[in-house]
Motif scaffolding. Structure first.
Motif, PDB file in Angstrom:
ATOM      1  N   ILE A   1      81.986  35.768   4.382  1.00 24.62           N
ATOM      2  CA  ILE A   1      80.843  36.692   4.407  1.00 24.62           C
ATOM      3  C   ILE A   1      80.173  36.661   5.774  1.00 24.62           C
ATOM      4  CG2 ILE A   1      78.503  37.013   3.497  1.00 24.62           C
ATOM      5  CD1 ILE A   1      79.683  36.131   0.744  1.00 24.62           C
ATOM      6  N   LEU A   2      79.977  35.477   6.325  1.00 28.02           N
ATOM      7  CA  LEU A   2      79.365  35.354   7.645  1.00 28.02           C
ATOM      8  C   LEU A   2      80.216  36.031   8.713  1.00 28.02           C
ATOM      9  CD1 LEU A   2      77.201  34.249   9.547  1.00 28.02           C
ATOM     10  CD2 LEU A   2      78.469  32.079   9.607  1.00 28.02           C
ATOM     11  N   ASP A   3      81.514  35.854   8.643  1.00 27.20           N
ATOM     12  CA  ASP A   3      82.408  36.498   9.611  1.00 27.20           C
ATOM     13  C   ASP A   3      82.293  38.025   9.530  1.00 27.20           C
ATOM     14  OD1 ASP A   3      83.292  34.040  10.476  1.00 27.20           O
ATOM     15  OD2 ASP A   3      85.149  34.075   9.289  1.00 27.20           O
ATOM     16  N   ALA A   4      82.193  38.560   8.305  1.00 24.39           N
ATOM     17  CA  ALA A   4      82.063  40.004   8.131  1.00 24.39           C
ATOM     18  C   ALA A   4      80.742  40.513   8.700  1.00 24.39           C
ATOM     19  CB  ALA A   4      82.174  40.355   6.650  1.00 24.39           C
ATOM     20  N   ILE A   5      79.684  39.734   8.530  1.00 25.13           N
ATOM     21  CA  ILE A   5      78.382  40.131   9.083  1.00 25.13           C
ATOM     22  C   ILE A   5      78.413  40.096  10.601  1.00 25.13           C
ATOM     23  CG2 ILE A   5      75.950  39.456   9.269  1.00 25.13           C
ATOM     24  CD1 ILE A   5      76.193  38.388   6.373  1.00 25.13           C
ATOM     25  N   ASN A   6      78.958  39.027  11.162  1.00 22.85           N
ATOM     26  CA  ASN A   6      78.988  38.888  12.618  1.00 22.85           C
ATOM     27  C   ASN A   6      79.887  39.922  13.281  1.00 22.85           C
ATOM     28  OD1 ASN A   6      77.152  36.784  12.709  1.00 22.85           O
ATOM     29  ND2 ASN A   6      78.726  35.195  12.616  1.00 22.85           N
ATOM     30  N   ALA A   7      80.876  40.442  12.542  1.00 24.88           N
ATOM     31  CA  ALA A   7      81.752  41.473  13.113  1.00 24.88           C
ATOM     32  C   ALA A   7      80.972  42.724  13.476  1.00 24.88           C
ATOM     33  CB  ALA A   7      82.869  41.809  12.135  1.00 24.88           C
ATOM     34  N   GLY A   8      79.926  43.028  12.711  1.00 26.90           N
ATOM     35  CA  GLY A   8      79.042  44.136  13.043  1.00 26.90           C
ATOM     36  C   GLY A   8      79.521  45.497  12.634  1.00 26.90           C
ATOM     37  N   ASP A   9      80.779  45.637  12.221  1.00 27.78           N
ATOM     38  CA  ASP A   9      81.303  46.954  11.857  1.00 27.78           C
ATOM     39  C   ASP A   9      82.069  46.927  10.538  1.00 27.78           C
ATOM     40  OD1 ASP A   9      83.469  45.460  12.643  1.00 27.78           O
ATOM     41  OD2 ASP A   9      84.230  46.912  14.113  1.00 27.78           O
ATOM     42  N   THR A  10      81.793  45.927   9.698  1.00 29.45           N
ATOM     43  CA  THR A  10      82.483  45.810   8.418  1.00 29.45           C
ATOM     44  C   THR A  10      82.034  46.928   7.479  1.00 29.45           C
ATOM     45  OG1 THR A  10      82.580  43.408   8.711  1.00 29.45           O
ATOM     46  CG2 THR A  10      82.995  44.262   6.496  1.00 29.45           C
ATOM     47  N   ALA A  11      82.968  47.624   6.874  1.00 23.87           N
ATOM     48  CA  ALA A  11      82.663  48.752   6.006  1.00 23.87           C
ATOM     49  C   ALA A  11      82.031  48.282   4.696  1.00 23.87           C
ATOM     50  CB  ALA A  11      83.942  49.528   5.710  1.00 23.87           C
ATOM     51  N   PRO A  12      81.214  49.130   4.062  1.00 25.36           N
ATOM     52  CA  PRO A  12      80.606  48.756   2.781  1.00 25.36           C
ATOM     53  C   PRO A  12      81.631  48.352   1.731  1.00 25.36           C
ATOM     54  CG  PRO A  12      79.562  50.720   3.650  1.00 25.36           C
ATOM     55  CD  PRO A  12      80.716  50.430   4.545  1.00 25.36           C
ATOM     56  N   GLU A  13      82.781  49.060   1.687  1.00 24.99           N
ATOM     57  CA  GLU A  13      83.797  48.716   0.693  1.00 24.99           C
ATOM     58  C   GLU A  13      84.343  47.312   0.928  1.00 24.99           C
ATOM     59  OE1 GLU A  13      85.092  51.639   3.095  1.00 24.99           O
ATOM     60  OE2 GLU A  13      83.029  51.968   2.421  1.00 24.99           O
ATOM     61  N   ALA A  14      84.448  46.936   2.217  1.00 28.46           N
ATOM     62  CA  ALA A  14      84.949  45.597   2.532  1.00 28.46           C
ATOM     63  C   ALA A  14      83.955  44.528   2.098  1.00 28.46           C
ATOM     64  CB  ALA A  14      85.245  45.490   4.029  1.00 28.46           C
TER      65      ALA A  14
END
Length: 463
Positions: free
Chosen positions: A22-35
């Motif tokens: 979850i933290l990695d997805a947040i830090n990526a900054g462009d994670t889609a809502p579905e992801a």
């Protein structure tokens, strides 16, 4: 009974592989809502708690001698069930409020009484009645899941949360939601608060995260900014107008620093009461000109534990008039309580308003009622803010009109020390806590707006 497990003594790493993802997805900054919606949730998460079997640990001690570090635990707790109209939020950062201190020293009553009462309301609220209490009334983070009936928010939304929890099944709450008979403060009178890696909130607590702020900066205004807005600006509070002289106790503190900004932004004239030259400098940096250092000037409003000193009220009032050119305060922004309330009632102008919340120096107020009734003054009780007031206060932060007053940030593992600092008044402004965020400075999405206001945003950091 739910089980809890001690967390490592000191760590900034997420407490599970799921939270790391979850933290990695947040830090990526462009994670889609579905992801985000597809990311698995952890079975447990790290949180700051108090325990029901420890509520007597400070018996016999004076309030000042009660140490939050002894009562606050950082441990793994089970993920709560998600209900209708609710959201699970990955908490990047949170903050310490005075209700954190009250919870940690079990004053004025242990918060488990609140949780038991809430738990009796319905089968769903029974989740909150546990032998541990996950505390905290601020957060900045990212929505992970929403419950049935939620349309406005979705996984991946970057949010902050205000701390008003309401049921709105009674007509009384539909003019001003603070009047809902089931109004509570999230993380204080409910469980699953913001000093944790994950929090459970009602979705009508959510507001957009200010894009130009870091996670820790965005988490810090919530409770105090909304409280100051209602208390000073809203028609439900003092209804401040241009030109009003506003006496602000603790003007560089967590609550007073926002009141000072609202007074300056609204064309009022703040008279800032502080307790040190350093705090006076913070007020000057915010733009205030009229400042009283109560420690340097030696005001003693109480002769002893039971006797107030009206001569000191008079000396204080004379000092205010000296600064204002002979004017008394139209509004007194009260929150210390017992120590200052007699003076506050005395110094308010004829027909003026004393607006009060909190009472950090004691809940039993004493004042000379002759100065109230014969001079047609008003006392207004103000408690947090309704959703609209919180939204308007947050909107001003989003637009760069009101700025966070964050002075220092601690890791989640050191939340006890952070609460101790607030309890002993060793802090300036607000004290932040990193939850999932591995370091300070993350989460800025609008760098241009930030650069325009950087000095104001970091003002309390530079003291």
């Amino acid at each position: 009974m739910s089980t809890i497990n001690p967390a490592p003594a000191s760590t900034c790493a997420p407490s599970s592989p799921q939270l790391k993802a979850i933290l990695d997805a947040i830090n990526a900054g462009d994670t889609a809502p579905e992801a985000f919606a597809a990311l698995p949730l952890p079975e447990a998460y790290r949180a700051v708690t108090v325990h029901a079997d420890e509520t007597a640990m400070f018996e016999g001690l004076a309030t000042r001698e009660k140490d939050p570090r002894a009562a606050l635990h950082v441990e793994d707790v089970p993920l709560p069930e998600l209900g209708p109209g609710e959201a699970l939020v990955a908490v990047m950062a949170s903050a310490i409020n005075y209700n954190t201190v009250w919870t940690s020293i079990f004053e004025p009553v242990p918060t488990f009484a609140f949780l038991r009462k809430y738990g009796r309301l319905s089968a769903l609220t029974k989740r909150h009645d546990l032998p541990y209490h996950v505390i905290g009334s601020d957060l900045a983070g990212v929505v992970l899941r929403t419950g049935a009936g939620v349309n406005k928010w979705r996984p991946g939304d970057e949010v902050v949360a205000h701390c008003l929890s309401v049921e709105l099944e009674d007509a009384a709450g539909h003019d001003d939601t603070m009047l809902d008979p089931e109004q509570r403060i999230w993380g204080f009178e409910t469980n699953f608060g913001g000093l944790a890696e994950v929090a459970l909130v009602k979705t009508n607590q959510l507001m957009p995260k200010p894009a130009h702020l870091t996670w820790e900066e965005a988490a810090s205004p919530g409770l105090v900014n909304s409280t100051a807005y209602r208390q000073l600006v809203s028609r439900n509070g003092a209804g401040m107008k241009q030109g009003d002289v506003v006496l602000i106790w603790g003007a560089s503190g967590g609550l007073g620093s926002y009141a000072t900004q609202f007074a300056l932004n609204g064309g009022a004239i703040p008279v800032c009461v502080v307790s040190s030259p350093q705090k006076a400098e913070i007020c000057r940096a915010m733009g205030a000109e009229l400042i009283i250092d109560r420690s340097a000037e030696g005001y003693r409003f109480w002769s002893d534990e039971t006797t107030q000193n009206p001569k000191e009220w008079q000396r204080f009032g004379a000092r205010i008039r000296e600064l204002t050119g002979g004017e008394d305060p139209d509004i007194v922004f009260e929150h210390p309580g017992r120590e200052t309330f007699g003076a506050s009632v005395y110094v308010a102008r004829r027909g003026g308003t004393i607006v009060t919340c909190a009472s950090t120096s004691g809940f039993q107020h004493e004042y000379d009622n002759r100065y109230l009734w014969m001079n047609l003054k008003r006392i207004i009780g103000s408690h947090f803010a309704n959703y609209r007031e919180a939204w308007e206060a947050n909107r001003l932060v989003q637009k760069g009109r009101i700025h966070p007053t964050l002075s220092r940030t601690y890791p989640l593992a050191d939340a006890g020390q952070a609460a101790f600092d607030v309890h002993r008044n060793l802090h300036q402004g607000k004290v932040g806590v990193l939850c999932l965020a591995p370091e300070e400075g993350l989460g800025v999405r609008d760098s241009a707006l930030r650069e325009r206001h950087r000095s104001a945003i970091e003002r309390f950091r530079n003291v």
